[in-house]
Design a protein around this motif. Structure first.
Motif, PDB file in Angstrom:
ATOM      1  N   GLY A   1       0.760  -1.388   0.019  1.00 23.18           N
ATOM      2  CA  GLY A   1       0.081   0.182   0.135  1.00 23.18           C
ATOM      3  C   GLY A   1       0.880   1.271   0.039  1.00 23.18           C
ATOM      4  O   GLY A   1       1.749   1.214   0.667  1.00 23.18           O
ATOM      5  N   GLY A   2       0.445   2.320  -0.958  1.00 26.87           N
ATOM      6  CA  GLY A   2       1.229   3.460  -1.032  1.00 26.87           C
ATOM      7  C   GLY A   2       2.636   3.376  -1.642  1.00 26.87           C
ATOM      8  O   GLY A   2       3.505   4.187  -1.936  1.00 26.87           O
ATOM      9  N   LYS A   3       2.885   2.037  -2.193  1.00 26.52           N
ATOM     10  CA  LYS A   3       4.255   1.890  -2.785  1.00 26.52           C
ATOM     11  C   LYS A   3       4.066   1.302  -4.227  1.00 26.52           C
ATOM     12  O   LYS A   3       4.865   0.658  -4.860  1.00 26.52           O
ATOM     13  N   GLU A   4       2.875   1.642  -4.938  1.00 31.86           N
ATOM     14  CA  GLU A   4       2.707   0.924  -6.016  1.00 31.86           C
ATOM     15  C   GLU A   4       3.717   1.351  -7.289  1.00 31.86           C
ATOM     16  O   GLU A   4       3.921   0.576  -7.997  1.00 31.86           O
ATOM     17  N   TYR A   5       3.954   2.690  -7.012  1.00 33.39           N
ATOM     18  CA  TYR A   5       4.832   3.234  -8.018  1.00 33.39           C
ATOM     19  C   TYR A   5       6.248   2.423  -8.461  1.00 33.39           C
ATOM     20  O   TYR A   5       6.623   2.051  -9.448  1.00 33.39           O
ATOM     21  N   ILE A   6       6.808   2.162  -7.140  1.00 31.40           N
ATOM     22  CA  ILE A   6       8.062   1.591  -7.234  1.00 31.40           C
ATOM     23  C   ILE A   6       7.883   0.101  -7.536  1.00 31.40           C
ATOM     24  O   ILE A   6       8.798  -0.437  -8.396  1.00 31.40           O
ATOM     25  N   ILE A   7       6.930  -0.537  -7.061  1.00 30.23           N
ATOM     26  CA  ILE A   7       6.544  -1.852  -7.830  1.00 30.23           C
ATOM     27  C   ILE A   7       6.441  -1.910  -9.091  1.00 30.23           C
ATOM     28  O   ILE A   7       7.115  -2.817  -9.751  1.00 30.23           O
ATOM     29  N   GLU A   8       5.808  -0.857  -9.683  1.00 27.56           N
ATOM     30  CA  GLU A   8       5.647  -1.133 -11.073  1.00 27.56           C
ATOM     31  C   GLU A   8       6.714  -0.671 -11.946  1.00 27.56           C
ATOM     32  O   GLU A   8       6.971  -0.996 -13.023  1.00 27.56           O
ATOM     33  N   ARG A   9       7.534   0.209 -11.332  1.00 31.79           N
ATOM     34  CA  ARG A   9       8.898   0.414 -11.963  1.00 31.79           C
ATOM     35  C   ARG A   9       9.847  -0.850 -12.197  1.00 31.79           C
ATOM     36  O   ARG A   9      10.588  -0.668 -13.090  1.00 31.79           O
ATOM     37  N   GLN A  10       9.648  -1.816 -11.166  1.00 26.42           N
ATOM     38  CA  GLN A  10      10.476  -2.946 -11.284  1.00 26.42           C
ATOM     39  C   GLN A  10       9.881  -3.703 -12.136  1.00 26.42           C
ATOM     40  O   GLN A  10      10.458  -4.410 -12.975  1.00 26.42           O
ATOM     41  N   LEU A  11       8.583  -4.143 -12.041  1.00 23.41           N
ATOM     42  CA  LEU A  11       7.747  -5.194 -12.715  1.00 23.41           C
ATOM     43  C   LEU A  11       7.381  -4.915 -14.153  1.00 23.41           C
ATOM     44  O   LEU A  11       7.361  -5.669 -15.008  1.00 23.41           O
ATOM     45  N   LYS A  12       7.136  -3.462 -14.439  1.00 20.63           N
ATOM     46  CA  LYS A  12       6.735  -3.015 -15.569  1.00 20.63           C
ATOM     47  C   LYS A  12       7.295  -1.692 -16.114  1.00 20.63           C
ATOM     48  O   LYS A  12       6.482  -0.709 -16.276  1.00 20.63           O
ATOM     49  N   PRO A  13       8.374  -1.805 -16.481  1.00 23.73           N
ATOM     50  CA  PRO A  13       9.160  -0.496 -16.909  1.00 23.73           C
ATOM     51  C   PRO A  13       8.699  -0.088 -18.086  1.00 23.73           C
ATOM     52  O   PRO A  13       8.292  -0.808 -18.937  1.00 23.73           O
TER      53      PRO A  13
END
Length: 344
Positions: A200-212
């Protein structure tokens, strides 16, 4: 992915290829012949052809315990597109080769291909061929991307001058902090069946790793403002490593300023939570797939008009070396601490 799982052996190699590629539609005029023959046929007429290849190995470049196959396929394609954009070119075709172990089913590989095909659709790239083979070491993905570049406008790593400005697109360090978060939560879930990861609240950094995403938009913006970089790379192995590459090949040194390095709030917050120095994360994390490039000093005013591009420093004479100027005005030598595939 369907609940029904089909053994790959029931289709065979050619049956699997047909299953994965039957819905592919050609988008580019330069693609004369795609999947279905002994080789693809491409026609670039008066443009230069750009070719890049990326190899991804399970257990080295990705971990399927927390990387969905569709995301993996998307990322595998996009990182190749990024290399072409880093030459100021445009990706047009890819070939995909897979090494597949017996634990994967047809449905697994279909899910991987859904990600690859989605990336091709978004970036306007044709999938024109490849190969498949059995593997005893997990999943291997090798993608070759073919692109085109206009003669006289292809940007290499060796063209920077010692008075040029150094710029980066987007922000840095987010992908690395996304990886740290994924690995932390994977360790925390070990042996638990009802554990919910804390994303929660960390969606941006997860997406940057998994879906650049590759910075196709930056290439267009630079062209629209009539700015041609003198040297450019994508930030795949970490900003520190890329700067050293640019300086060595251009015969320059550099000075960049800590306070100018663009860092997203989620990246900074996650670094603080994990007791990591956020500047070190931004300099050495890698996998951001942003663009770092040099431009002539006289382009300064044009660059200031562009959102999403930050001037972080300047090139220098080579004898001055590569250094980071900290917020308290200390000078620290930049060393290549980014990703090294052969480092133990």
């Amino acid at each position: 992915m369907s609940d029904k799982q089909t053994e790959i052996s029931t289709l065979g190699e050619f049956g699997l290829i047909e299953n994965l590629t039957k819905s592919i539609n050609i988008k580019n005029q330069s693609t004369i012949k795609g999947v279905g023959d002994d080789a693809a046929v491409l026609d670039y007429s008066n443009h230069r052809t750009l070719v890049t290849t990326d190899l991804l190995l399970e257990g080295v470049h990705f971990d399927l315990r927390y990387v969905p196959l569709k995301h993996l396929g998307y990322k595998a394609a996009v990182v190749n597109f990024s290399d072409i954009y880093a030459m100021n070119g445009c990706p047009k075709q890819i070939t995909v080769s897979l090494g597949i172990s017996s634990r994967f089913t047809v449905e697994h590989i279909q899910e991987l291909y859904e990600g690859i095909k989605l990336a091709c659709e978004i970036y306007g790239v044709d999938l024109v061929g490849g190969d498949t083979s059995a593997s005893v070491t997990g999943l291997t993905i090798s993608i070759t991307c073919i692109g085109e570049g206009e003669d006289g406008k292809i940007v290499y790593r060796n063209g920077a001058k010692d008075t040029d400005l150094i710029c980066v697109s987007g922000d840095l360090g987010a992908a690395y902090m996304g990886l740290q978060l994924l690995e932390r939560e994977m360790i925390a879930t070990k042996g638990q069946t009802d554990f919910q990861p804390r994303f929660g609240g960390k969606e941006y950094i997860i997406e940057r790793q998994l879906k650049p995403e590759a910075r196709k938009d930056i290439i267009k913006i630079l062209a629209d403002h009539n700015i041609l970089p003198t040297a450019m790379m994508d930030v795949s192995d970490g900003l520190s490593s890329e700067l050293i590459h640019l300086c060595r090949q251009s015969g320059t040194g550099c000075r960049i300023y800590e306070e100018r390095i663009p860092i997203d709030y989620q990246t900074a917050a996650m670094a603080e939570e994990m007791n990591l120095n956020v500047t070190t994360v931004a300099m050495n994390g890698g996998e951001d797939y942003e663009l770092v490039f040099a431009v002539p000093l006289e382009m300064h005013e044009r660059l200031q008009q562009i959102d999403g591009i930050r001037i972080i420093g300047h090139m220098t004479k080579p004898e001055l070396g590569c250094a980071l100027i900290t917020r308290d005005e200390n000078e620290i030598t930049i060393t290549a601490q980014g990703w090294n595939a052969f480092k133990q």
